[in-house]
Design an enzyme around this catalytic site. Structure first.
Site, short mmCIF file in Angstrom:
data_model
loop_
_atom_site.label_atom_id
_atom_site.label_comp_id
_atom_site.label_asym_id
_atom_site.label_seq_id
_atom_site.Cartn_x
_atom_site.Cartn_y
_atom_site.Cartn_z
N HIS A 1 54.44 83.92 61.57
CA HIS A 1 53.61 82.60 61.13
C HIS A 1 52.43 82.97 60.85
CE1 HIS A 1 52.59 79.18 59.57
NE2 HIS A 1 54.32 78.84 59.61
N ARG B 1 48.72 73.90 53.92
CA ARG B 1 48.07 74.84 52.97
C ARG B 1 49.05 74.39 51.40
NH1 ARG B 1 50.16 80.24 54.72
NH2 ARG B 1 50.88 79.23 56.82
#
Length: 484
Positions: A263, A286
């Protein structure tokens, strides 16, 4: 509850809880075994949400469909899907189809029957639409909310028994002539470690549902065996050995064991930068508009492409952090006030933990940051296209960037997060042997399984996988229990 009458569910994360909920609905007793001291597994830490399409919570005007979700998932699976031989490709596509076509039902089941708030929808990396569901402002993070709701419901059930600190050490296949009354059955040997050193080993027989998770925290075991190149990269998972070998010992096939998701954003805690286990910086940050900056304050990637591609860009573009023994990179996650407000539940927790901080553009020691932010703000305003190809900007509202513009920042680095490989299953959650035949009385769901995600898992599909295939495993184990 008589152990002989129960289905044994191994693992108390979301997949195990969903399987158990289905079994209990059929009034079939369940003994759940959890090797940790508390239930919930990694599912309870999941922070971005659960995918579903189309659901009543999604914006109607975006016109999401199962076909669009299917296309995104097939694309994300990449070469592991497209290069498979015909029979294997068909099996993988059945798994993906099952996941996608069951996704809306999974979200509505959690919302309507389990009372979980999933009314906020965000677009995550690799998705062409906003379809990742979580609770609204003030609600618990999605993993915690979902797991807590299911556990609370099961705790009221007399047919449910949870045993923690109960580690399965072996799966047993009863052979002909060993136990006439148990011939052909499966069982598990359980090390029920007790305080005071009184270790008891118990054997439980019956239909088995394995939901024991992946091996992203098995640094010196399966991870070292299949992906030695990831040595030294921190993880979001606690140190815990993988359980796929337990099922391999009774003939289960495994697939994609070398496919490990790194990740792109785990927090580097300033209080303990060398910590091997990191808090995940949720992809929703995000999705709501946040961006990634290198050590000089420049952007270097579409922050909402797939995790695989964002991670590769970090490793190629950001400078390594040299002051710890781990392999880490110097990346800043930045949000404006609009993105921060949309992710308030997450952000409040990260601020409280000291993983993010509120500051101003002028106070950041990043020489390019003001120009970078103004350029991004112009992209969001539609004045120019994004050079990195980003097309979704969440709730970013900052238009004119000044030294006193308020922003929220945290230092992040790639982290080993999820293993796409595991035991081979079919669309009925049955564990398959090396010849592709189901092993009677054995099901698996969640991260212990392999083949569904290929070379990259989309954010929001881990919780979805647990719900969809956990429920399928429970339904089929219930039918098997009734028949036998």
């Amino acid at each position: 509850m008589s152990p002989e009458q129960a289905v044994v569910v191994i693992g108390s994360g979301l997949a195990g809880l969903c399987a158990t909920t289905q079994l209990i609905a059929h009034r079939i007793p369940v003994i759940m075994l959890e090797r940790a001291a508390k239930p919930g597994g990694n599912s309870i830490k999941a922070s971005s949400g659960i995918n579903g399409a189309p659901t009543r919570f999604q914006p109607a005007l975006q016109h999401d469909t199962t076909d669009l979700f299917l296309a995104d998932t097939l694309s994300s699976a990449g070469g592991r899907l497209t290069s498979s031989v015909a029979e294997e490709r068909a099996r993988r596509e059945k798994l993906i189809n099952t996941l996608v076509t069951s996704s809306a039902e999974a979200v509505h089941w959690l919302a309507d029957e389990q009372g979980v708030d999933l009314s906020t929808v965000t677009q995550l990396g690799g998705h062409s639409r906003a379809r990742t569901h979580r609770g609204g402002a003030g609600q618990k993070p999605p993993g915690f909310a979902i797991v807590s709701a299911l556990l609370e419901s099961l705790d009221r059930e007399p047919l449910f028994q949870l045993r923690t600190n109960a580690k399965v050490t072996r799966v047993i296949q009863v052979q002909e002539g060993q136990h006439d009354e148990k011939e052909g059955m499966l069982g598990v040997e359980v090390d029920a470690g007790q305080e005071g050193g009184d270790n008891r080993t118990e054997t439980l027989y019956g239909p088995l549902v394995f939901a024991t998770g992946g091996f992203a925290g098995d640094t010196h075991g399966l991870l070292e065996k299949y992906r030695p190149d990831l040595a030294g990269i921190p993880s979001t998972n606690d140190a815990r050995e993988g359980t796929q070998p337990l099922l391999e010992a009774v003939g289960a096939a495994v697939v994609d064991m070398d496919q490990v998701q790194v990740h792109p954003t785990g927090f580097v805690d300033a209080k303990d930068p060398a910590a091997l286990v990191k808090f995940l910086a949720a992809e929703a940050l995000r999705g709501e508009g946040g961006i990634l900056l290198d050590g000089r304050g420049g952007r270097f990637v579409d922050e909402l492409t797939t995790r695989e591609k964002v991670t590769a860009a970090v490793m190629a573009s950001a400078s390594p952090l040299e002051d710890t023994s781990l392999r880490q990179w110097d990346v800043t996650l930045l949000m404006d006030e609009g993105a921060a407000a949309a992710a308030k539940t997450h952000l409040d927790f990260y601020l409280w933990k000291g993983l993010m901080r509120k500051t101003t553009v002028g106070e950041l020691a990043l020489p390019l940051v003001r120009n970078t932010l103004q350029g991004y703000a112009d992209v969001v305003s539609g004045k120019k296209p994004d050079v990195f190809g980003r097309t979704s900007f969440g709730n970013w509202t900052l238009k004119d960037v000044g030294s006193d513009s308020v922003v929220y920042v945290g230092q992040v680095t790639p982290v080993v997060h999820f293993t796409m490989g595991g035991v081979v299953i079919n669309e009925y959650s049955q564990v398959l042997d090396k010849d592709g035949a189901p092993i009677q009385g054995l099901w698996a769901a969640g991260e212990i399984t392999g083949g569904l995600h290929g070379q990259n898992r989309l954010g929001g599909s881990s919780l979805l996988e647990c719900v969809v295939f956990g429920r399928i495993a429970g339904e089929n184990a219930a039918a098997f229990h009734r028949e036998h």
